[in-house]
Write a protein that holds these residues in place. Sequence first.
Motif, PDB file in Angstrom:
ATOM      1  N   TYR A  68       8.823  -9.690  -0.797  1.00 20.34           N
ATOM      2  CA  TYR A  68       7.991  -8.815   0.034  1.00 20.34           C
ATOM      3  C   TYR A  68       8.258  -7.349  -0.273  1.00 20.34           C
ATOM      4  O   TYR A  68       7.320  -6.573  -0.489  1.00 20.34           O
ATOM      5  CB  TYR A  68       8.240  -9.084   1.514  1.00 20.34           C
ATOM      6  N   PHE A  69       9.526  -6.968  -0.316  1.00 21.53           N
ATOM      7  CA  PHE A  69       9.821  -5.546  -0.500  1.00 21.53           C
ATOM      8  C   PHE A  69       9.536  -5.077  -1.923  1.00 21.53           C
ATOM      9  O   PHE A  69       9.273  -3.894  -2.141  1.00 21.53           O
ATOM     10  CB  PHE A  69      11.256  -5.245  -0.081  1.00 21.53           C
ATOM     11  N   ARG A  70       9.559  -5.977  -2.897  1.00 20.61           N
ATOM     12  CA  ARG A  70       9.104  -5.590  -4.236  1.00 20.61           C
ATOM     13  C   ARG A  70       7.623  -5.243  -4.219  1.00 20.61           C
ATOM     14  O   ARG A  70       7.189  -4.266  -4.841  1.00 20.61           O
ATOM     15  CB  ARG A  70       9.380  -6.717  -5.235  1.00 20.61           C
ATOM     16  N   MET A  71       6.823  -6.049  -3.515  1.00 14.07           N
ATOM     17  CA  MET A  71       5.392  -5.753  -3.412  1.00 14.07           C
ATOM     18  C   MET A  71       5.147  -4.494  -2.590  1.00 14.07           C
ATOM     19  O   MET A  71       4.265  -3.687  -2.914  1.00 14.07           O
ATOM     20  CB  MET A  71       4.651  -6.945  -2.802  1.00 14.07           C
ATOM     21  N   LYS A  72       5.920  -4.323  -1.537  1.00 14.06           N
ATOM     22  CA  LYS A  72       5.747  -3.124  -0.701  1.00 14.06           C
ATOM     23  C   LYS A  72       6.066  -1.870  -1.496  1.00 14.06           C
ATOM     24  O   LYS A  72       5.396  -0.838  -1.359  1.00 14.06           O
ATOM     25  CB  LYS A  72       6.631  -3.222   0.537  1.00 14.06           C
ATOM     26  N   LEU A  73       7.090  -1.943  -2.346  1.00 13.11           N
ATOM     27  CA  LEU A  73       7.470  -0.797  -3.161  1.00 13.11           C
ATOM     28  C   LEU A  73       6.361  -0.403  -4.123  1.00 13.11           C
ATOM     29  O   LEU A  73       6.233   0.780  -4.484  1.00 13.11           O
ATOM     30  CB  LEU A  73       8.756  -1.116  -3.934  1.00 13.11           C
ATOM     31  N   GLN A  74       5.543  -1.354  -4.529  1.00 15.10           N
ATOM     32  CA  GLN A  74       4.467  -1.059  -5.475  1.00 15.10           C
ATOM     33  C   GLN A  74       3.509  -0.013  -4.914  1.00 15.10           C
ATOM     34  O   GLN A  74       3.137   0.933  -5.602  1.00 15.10           O
ATOM     35  CB  GLN A  74       3.719  -2.337  -5.836  1.00 15.10           C
ATOM     36  N   TRP A  75       3.090  -0.190  -3.657  1.00 13.25           N
ATOM     37  CA  TRP A  75       2.158   0.804  -3.108  1.00 13.25           C
ATOM     38  C   TRP A  75       2.881   2.007  -2.526  1.00 13.25           C
ATOM     39  O   TRP A  75       2.323   3.107  -2.493  1.00 13.25           O
ATOM     40  CB  TRP A  75       1.230   0.173  -2.065  1.00 13.25           C
ATOM     41  N   LYS A  76       4.129   1.815  -2.098  1.00 11.94           N
ATOM     42  CA  LYS A  76       4.896   2.942  -1.573  1.00 11.94           C
ATOM     43  C   LYS A  76       5.208   3.960  -2.663  1.00 11.94           C
ATOM     44  O   LYS A  76       5.330   5.162  -2.388  1.00 11.94           O
ATOM     45  CB  LYS A  76       6.206   2.435  -0.959  1.00 11.94           C
ATOM     46  N   SER A  77       5.365   3.476  -3.897  1.00 11.46           N
ATOM     47  CA  SER A  77       5.767   4.362  -4.993  1.00 11.46           C
ATOM     48  C   SER A  77       4.587   5.010  -5.704  1.00 11.46           C
ATOM     49  O   SER A  77       4.786   5.772  -6.649  1.00 11.46           O
ATOM     50  CB  SER A  77       6.615   3.584  -6.006  1.00 11.46           C
ATOM     51  N   VAL A  78       3.371   4.721  -5.280  1.00 12.01           N
ATOM     52  CA  VAL A  78       2.194   5.337  -5.891  1.00 12.01           C
ATOM     53  C   VAL A  78       2.113   6.786  -5.436  1.00 12.01           C
ATOM     54  O   VAL A  78       2.079   7.080  -4.231  1.00 12.01           O
ATOM     55  CB  VAL A  78       0.911   4.578  -5.508  1.00 12.01           C
ATOM     56  N   SER A  79       2.097   7.717  -6.375  1.00  9.98           N
ATOM     57  CA  SER A  79       2.017   9.134  -6.036  1.00  9.98           C
ATOM     58  C   SER A  79       0.603   9.506  -5.617  1.00  9.98           C
ATOM     59  O   SER A  79      -0.363   8.761  -5.860  1.00  9.98           O
ATOM     60  CB  SER A  79       2.436   9.978  -7.236  1.00  9.98           C
ATOM     61  N   GLU A  80       0.480  10.673  -4.992  1.00 11.69           N
ATOM     62  CA  GLU A  80      -0.851  11.153  -4.606  1.00 11.69           C
ATOM     63  C   GLU A  80      -1.732  11.321  -5.831  1.00 11.69           C
ATOM     64  O   GLU A  80      -2.938  11.049  -5.784  1.00 11.69           O
ATOM     65  CB  GLU A  80      -0.732  12.470  -3.840  1.00 11.69           C
ATOM     66  N   GLU A  81      -1.130  11.789  -6.932  1.00 11.06           N
ATOM     67  CA  GLU A  81      -1.894  11.970  -8.162  1.00 11.06           C
ATOM     68  C   GLU A  81      -2.417  10.637  -8.677  1.00 11.06           C
ATOM     69  O   GLU A  81      -3.575  10.519  -9.093  1.00 11.06           O
ATOM     70  CB  GLU A  81      -1.001  12.629  -9.218  1.00 11.06           C
ATOM     71  N   GLN A  82      -1.572   9.589  -8.635  1.00 15.22           N
ATOM     72  CA  GLN A  82      -2.018   8.259  -9.068  1.00 15.22           C
ATOM     73  C   GLN A  82      -3.104   7.711  -8.148  1.00 15.22           C
ATOM     74  O   GLN A  82      -4.079   7.122  -8.614  1.00 15.22           O
ATOM     75  CB  GLN A  82      -0.825   7.301  -9.081  1.00 15.22           C
ATOM     76  N   GLU A  83      -2.932   7.905  -6.857  1.00 14.69           N
ATOM     77  CA  GLU A  83      -3.900   7.354  -5.911  1.00 14.69           C
ATOM     78  C   GLU A  83      -5.265   8.008  -6.062  1.00 14.69           C
ATOM     79  O   GLU A  83      -6.290   7.375  -5.824  1.00 14.69           O
ATOM     80  CB  GLU A  83      -3.389   7.510  -4.482  1.00 14.69           C
ATOM     81  N   ARG A  84      -5.293   9.272  -6.467  1.00 14.44           N
ATOM     82  CA  ARG A  84      -6.588   9.928  -6.694  1.00 14.44           C
ATOM     83  C   ARG A  84      -7.356   9.258  -7.815  1.00 14.44           C
ATOM     84  O   ARG A  84      -8.580   9.354  -7.874  1.00 14.44           O
ATOM     85  CB  ARG A  84      -6.373  11.414  -7.004  1.00 14.44           C
ATOM     86  N   ARG A  85      -6.640   8.570  -8.697  1.00 12.59           N
ATOM     87  CA  ARG A  85      -7.304   7.873  -9.810  1.00 12.59           C
ATOM     88  C   ARG A  85      -7.445   6.382  -9.543  1.00 12.59           C
ATOM     89  O   ARG A  85      -7.825   5.629 -10.438  1.00 12.59           O
ATOM     90  CB  ARG A  85      -6.514   8.103 -11.107  1.00 12.59           C
ATOM     91  N   ASN A  86      -7.108   5.939  -8.347  1.00  9.25           N
ATOM     92  CA  ASN A  86      -7.216   4.514  -8.000  1.00  9.25           C
ATOM     93  C   ASN A  86      -8.085   4.402  -6.752  1.00  9.25           C
ATOM     94  O   ASN A  86      -7.586   4.392  -5.627  1.00  9.25           O
ATOM     95  CB  ASN A  86      -5.823   3.927  -7.750  1.00  9.25           C
ATOM     96  N   SER A  87      -9.386   4.315  -6.964  1.00  9.32           N
ATOM     97  CA  SER A  87     -10.319   4.351  -5.833  1.00  9.32           C
ATOM     98  C   SER A  87     -10.160   3.127  -4.934  1.00  9.32           C
ATOM     99  O   SER A  87     -10.298   3.238  -3.713  1.00  9.32           O
ATOM    100  CB  SER A  87     -11.759   4.453  -6.339  1.00  9.32           C
ATOM    101  N   ARG A  88      -9.863   1.978  -5.516  1.00  6.57           N
ATOM    102  CA  ARG A  88      -9.754   0.766  -4.686  1.00  6.57           C
ATOM    103  C   ARG A  88      -8.577   0.859  -3.728  1.00  6.57           C
ATOM    104  O   ARG A  88      -8.696   0.549  -2.543  1.00  6.57           O
ATOM    105  CB  ARG A  88      -9.612  -0.473  -5.560  1.00  6.57           C
ATOM    106  N   LEU A  89      -7.426   1.287  -4.236  1.00  9.56           N
ATOM    107  CA  LEU A  89      -6.263   1.435  -3.363  1.00  9.56           C
ATOM    108  C   LEU A  89      -6.528   2.492  -2.305  1.00  9.56           C
ATOM    109  O   LEU A  89      -6.160   2.335  -1.136  1.00  9.56           O
ATOM    110  CB  LEU A  89      -5.027   1.802  -4.188  1.00  9.56           C
TER     111      LEU A  89
END
Length: 661
Positions: free
Chosen positions: A360-381
């Motif tokens: 669970y915490f490995r999966m949680k870390l995946q979205w927790k570690s996404v930077s604002e810059e990365q999220e701007r390029r990931n419209s689905r997330l």
Amino acid sequence: MIFLLYCVFLQVLFEHEGVFIHSNEDGDEPDLLVSGFLRLIDKVDIFIEFQDLVCMLIDSSSVMEWAQCPGEERSTPQQAVVEQQQSYETEWDMINAVSFPKRKPCALNHTHEKSKWAFTFSVWDLRSITVKKEGSSRLMFRLKEPPTSLPVLHFHQGGSEDFLDCLRRYALITEAPDDETCLLVSTPNRALSQSFENLLDDNNYGLVTKLKNDPYVTTLGGFSKVTNYIFDAFRGPELEQQQRPLEEMADLDILGLGEVIPGLEINQQEEPGFEVITRIDLGARPEVTRRQPLSAEDWAEHQEKGGRMKNVPHLKKIIFKGGLCHAVRKEAWKFLLGYYPWDSTYEERKGLQRRKTDEYFRMKLQWKSVSEEQERRNSRLRDFRSLIEKDVNRTDRTNRFYEGIDNPGLVLLHDILMTYCMYDFDLGYVQGMSDLLSPILYVMENEVDAFWCFVSFMDHMHQNFEEQMQGMKTQLIQLSTLLRLLDLAFWNYLESQDSGYMYFCFRWLLIRFKRELSYPDVLRMWEVMWTGLPCQNFHLLVCCAILDSEKRKIMEENFGFNEILKHINELSMKLDIEEILHKSEAICMQIRSCKDLPHSIIEILGFNTESELPRLEGREFGTLDSPQSPRPTQRQEVFSNGHNRHYREPLQNGCKVTFIS
């Protein structure tokens, strides 16, 4: 660039800059190059919009000069969006406003009237799109009535395929048989939005009023977009007040709904290849008894010294008959949902929890570690996060576990739903899923345990939330078939009111009565259904039991389509859970006692496997006084996922069925 704006009446589904119109495509005169942006907008209907920004005059020596665009003063794209947002200020339902990238302001200052290059039209008016790919991609829209060709749009910076991919979500696009460059556009039904905002928002009646302009339909509230989709698919896009003739109702089968389950046909006309359910004498409905909830002491008696559960079939029957006391739920739900195997020991469960916690915490870390810059390029997330934040802030806020500002329960709800997006990114998050998680988290009071129990629940409910809604269509047809068997007169009445497809029960099925029952009753209903007793698809018999209690009022007061929807919607929080469970079980026993059941009913309720399953009442069904219940025999175990064992067994008709123990 794609911007997702969550609002009640305006939603920008797609936006792309760098789209050009050449004013003189084939002439020898200098070409006026009009630069602008293309949008796909949802404002009740889906609209395609082109807005021009800058005009450039291209002379014969290919020297570009700034030219004033023949339109009113234009703003930058982000300013245009903000202006539209402000114009709809009273209608917006904004959560976390979308930020737009900064651009240098355009130096042009236009003062003329509205541009002749800008255009807006509904997707429902679109006949075809011609696609040319020599050099940069070009699209030409052709409208239906009157037949009109709009200016060719040039995608000098790409983006045409992204636009077409987005458009395919809302319209059926097929290649013309005689011209591969021509895409034919058809919109027989409004495509289903994955957003369940209006389905689940019981207080949002304004949109329905605007859509239907009908005071009765405003009481739908919670059904809104999804009910409109089902209504259009089953009945057609027009809200006709008069009754449809039978031959017209038969034409609805062109949608293929009768083929969702082979052998099921609920139209009134007999057709070859379908089983026609006629009036069957089911006999008297038997009396059933229920008992008190299973106590902590009773639960402990079903555990061996090492922690393994014993007499599991008998234990499930007790839970079905009375539910669980709240003190037992935290542990028992893990078994009922398949998180814990019934035959696991204490030590095995501790090991399982450690492994599942790490996962669970490995999966949680995946979205927790996404930077604002990365999220701007990931419209689905980005979209998932916005939708989750919006839903979490309004889920069960009257429950003490979730009430108040900065409630830690809301943080857990948010984090579990975001982590589920990492677990199943294809589905991600769809509105309504927070309703399924909320009671589980309330009972578990633990992030990891709640997540894995939710995963198990979603494995069963997954099809309810898929975009094509095939699972929902199947259940509605099954429910209609069952009601036709139980009460043909009532079913005929509903059919006469264009309600034979049972779409007024849509919310019941989608989130398993979560919005119809009080919170304690939801917990009781779910744990009873999770036992898998007394038959397959027991929740459909729960629907039949509720309708059986309401049929007299509906028929005596001659309710029409709108009144039926209104009445069913108003049952929320007025239902008696014990009365419903009594009647549902009695209906199951009444149907099971019939010797000549139609094959479709046997398939829906799983009676073709019932010879192997424990029964609930009387000598034929065994008794609750006897904990002995033989394990299924003569079955072939085909696979086990560590929680449930899946078996396949030959049936009398030569078919096979898979079920879970």
